[in-house]
Design an enzyme around this catalytic site. Sequence first.
Site, PDB file in Angstrom:
ATOM      1  N   GLU A 160      -5.094  33.314 -10.179  1.00 16.79           N
ATOM      2  CA  GLU A 160      -5.921  32.363  -9.434  1.00 16.79           C
ATOM      3  C   GLU A 160      -7.396  32.493  -9.809  1.00 16.79           C
ATOM      4  O   GLU A 160      -8.125  31.495  -9.815  1.00 16.79           O
ATOM      5  CB  GLU A 160      -5.737  32.570  -7.929  1.00 16.79           C
ATOM      6  CG  GLU A 160      -4.299  32.474  -7.443  1.00 16.79           C
ATOM      7  CD  GLU A 160      -3.623  31.177  -7.839  1.00 16.79           C
ATOM      8  OE1 GLU A 160      -4.315  30.156  -8.037  1.00 16.79           O
ATOM      9  OE2 GLU A 160      -2.385  31.176  -7.975  1.00 16.79           O
ATOM     10  N   GLY A 176       0.814  -1.198   0.000  1.00 13.60           N
ATOM     11  CA  GLY A 176       0.000   0.000   0.000  1.00 13.60           C
ATOM     12  C   GLY A 176       0.850   1.250   0.000  1.00 13.60           C
ATOM     13  O   GLY A 176       2.067   1.196   0.219  1.00 13.60           O
ATOM     14  N   PRO A 177       0.227   2.401  -0.258  1.00 12.01           N
ATOM     15  CA  PRO A 177       0.976   3.670  -0.265  1.00 12.01           C
ATOM     16  C   PRO A 177       1.561   3.968   1.106  1.00 12.01           C
ATOM     17  O   PRO A 177       1.135   3.396   2.124  1.00 12.01           O
ATOM     18  CB  PRO A 177      -0.095   4.702  -0.659  1.00 12.01           C
ATOM     19  CG  PRO A 177      -1.215   3.916  -1.237  1.00 12.01           C
ATOM     20  CD  PRO A 177      -1.190   2.580  -0.579  1.00 12.01           C
TER      21      PRO A 177
END
Length: 641
Positions: A417, A194-195
């Site tokens: 933005e 898993g991560p």
Amino acid sequence: MGNARNVAFWVVLFLLILALFNLFSGGQNTLQSQSITYSDFVNSVDDGTVNQVTLDGEQIRFRGSDGNTYVTIKPTDANVTDLLIEKGVTVTAEAQEQSGLQTFILSLLPFLLLIGVWIYFMNRMQGGGKGGAMGFGKSKAKLLTEKHGRVTFEDVAGIDEAKEELEEIVEFLRNPQKFSRLGGKIPKGALLVGPPGTGKTLLARAIAGEAGVPFFTISGSDFVEMFVGVGASRVRDMFEQAKKNAPCIVFIDEIDAVGRHRGAGYGGGNDEREQTLNQLLVEMDGFEANEGVIILAATNRRDVLDPALLRPGRFDRQVTVPNPDIKGREKILGVHARKTPLGPDVDLRIIARGTPGFSGADLANLVNEAALMAARVGRRFVTMEDFENAKDKVMMGAERRSMVLTADQKEKTAYHEAGHAIVGINLPKCDPVYKATIIPRGGALGMVVSLPEIDRLNWHKSECQQKLAMTMAGKAAEIIKYGADNVSNGPSGDIQQASSLARAMVLRWGMSDKVGDVDYAEAHEGYSGNTGGFSVSASTKELIEEEVKRFIDEGYETAFKILTDKQEEFERLAQGLLEFETLTGEEIGRVIKGEPPNSSDDDDGNASDTPKKPSLTAIPKTKPKKPKATDDGGMEPEPTA
């Protein structure tokens, strides 16, 4: 035990040296005495210059009239005592046993010292200490005994499927007859994949707390040493220890450090890492069976492990430990918040919905950051506002309000933005905008963060194309506002993220009709960093780059068209960011309509430095990456391909 032996050795050595010093210092007077002949001694007695004599066996010591001490040896047939008494000289005799004992110890002491030093170094060479001269081949596995801070399955949440598979192993150790009566055999190994931060090591600690059997833990890097053959020796020693304590569990953390695919490195079959792996394969499933020894291992790089290590009989089970979903995040937050006093307004489910893609380690860090923020302002409990501020800090970085920006820099950042936010709002398959800010955070001067509405399990072509448009909207906004000649290097982070996503679409996901359904990621130079695999022609490389550029250009054109059509909303949002600096998703919706960002029941019409709690309805697939630093604006997070 080894430390006690070392201390005892040095104490004995110190006492021997002290005794040797005393013996030499006790005989200092003798060594400093002047030797004379027996005839001169008799003449001195006759002259009356000798008042006191000490008889020590055959040795005669006396002090002369000049104050010096003289020594002579008495002949065997000489009657010295009668001569001295006749002349009125005081005679003192010393016991012969004491002198003989001192002589014996003085002669024996160097040999004792040499023997002690020899025993000490032989003990070190034989492995009396694992760090000794010949202790390289000893296993560094540690027997885990958690008297304090014991972890059980109650402390593991959000990964129920993985926990169930490992609970079965624990049950097998506790009650083997339950399974063996049906012909079941205990699994030889389980690989946790898993991560990072999803709880693989925590699961192993929970097994140690639940199993009630010896639990050895070691890191994969502890096997590898600079000397060839040491790793294999340590593997053998580890399994010997495990067999003596069977049934037991051995946990190897980061096994990819030693279990990588053979033949991929340098050195061929004589490579130290490959020899270590070969020994591990033999010990796990060779001619000799290791009954009662269960191997647990953890890695986040299953793809680099050797196939022989992954087959049944070695690792019978491969347990996937993924990032938790919304229910798992809520449970994990509950586990980490046990020792944290929470305010009445804290709702862990809302926090779980607003922290998409966070791993267990990220959630633990979130709770800790919220507690630190509450303590910093002197609160007695943690409020929802603290969790919101902590989440923004984890996702976007800490605010850098001390950074001085000119009015021109702030304006360019605001328009940059605003372009991201307007395009994201107007594209239906883009993730909803969570927050926009022009306050420098981390390494960026500003950023827009968007969160998905559901757990994202895959990406569709249309979603990727709209994501590219939102990513390139920052550059389009600057060109629309300031012209192509005045565009800044602010879009650098956008271009990196767009290039990464477009290359994934072309090279790995087969989303380009011209390139086709072929995985070129491994062969394409500069993409994955892997020079292995097959080669591609120059024309194919050119086609790949053309398609990558086409996807990015189409995204830019889409963003440019939207900003041109929504010029009024674009301008309103940019001015709103200049005035309020940080706007949530709800506040952005009001600003682009020409309304004040705050609701009507607020006393003032200005947004505070700490934004109100936004509507947390977005749940992405993966944890957003921290925005990259730019001069005029940070970009929204890049999706995990």
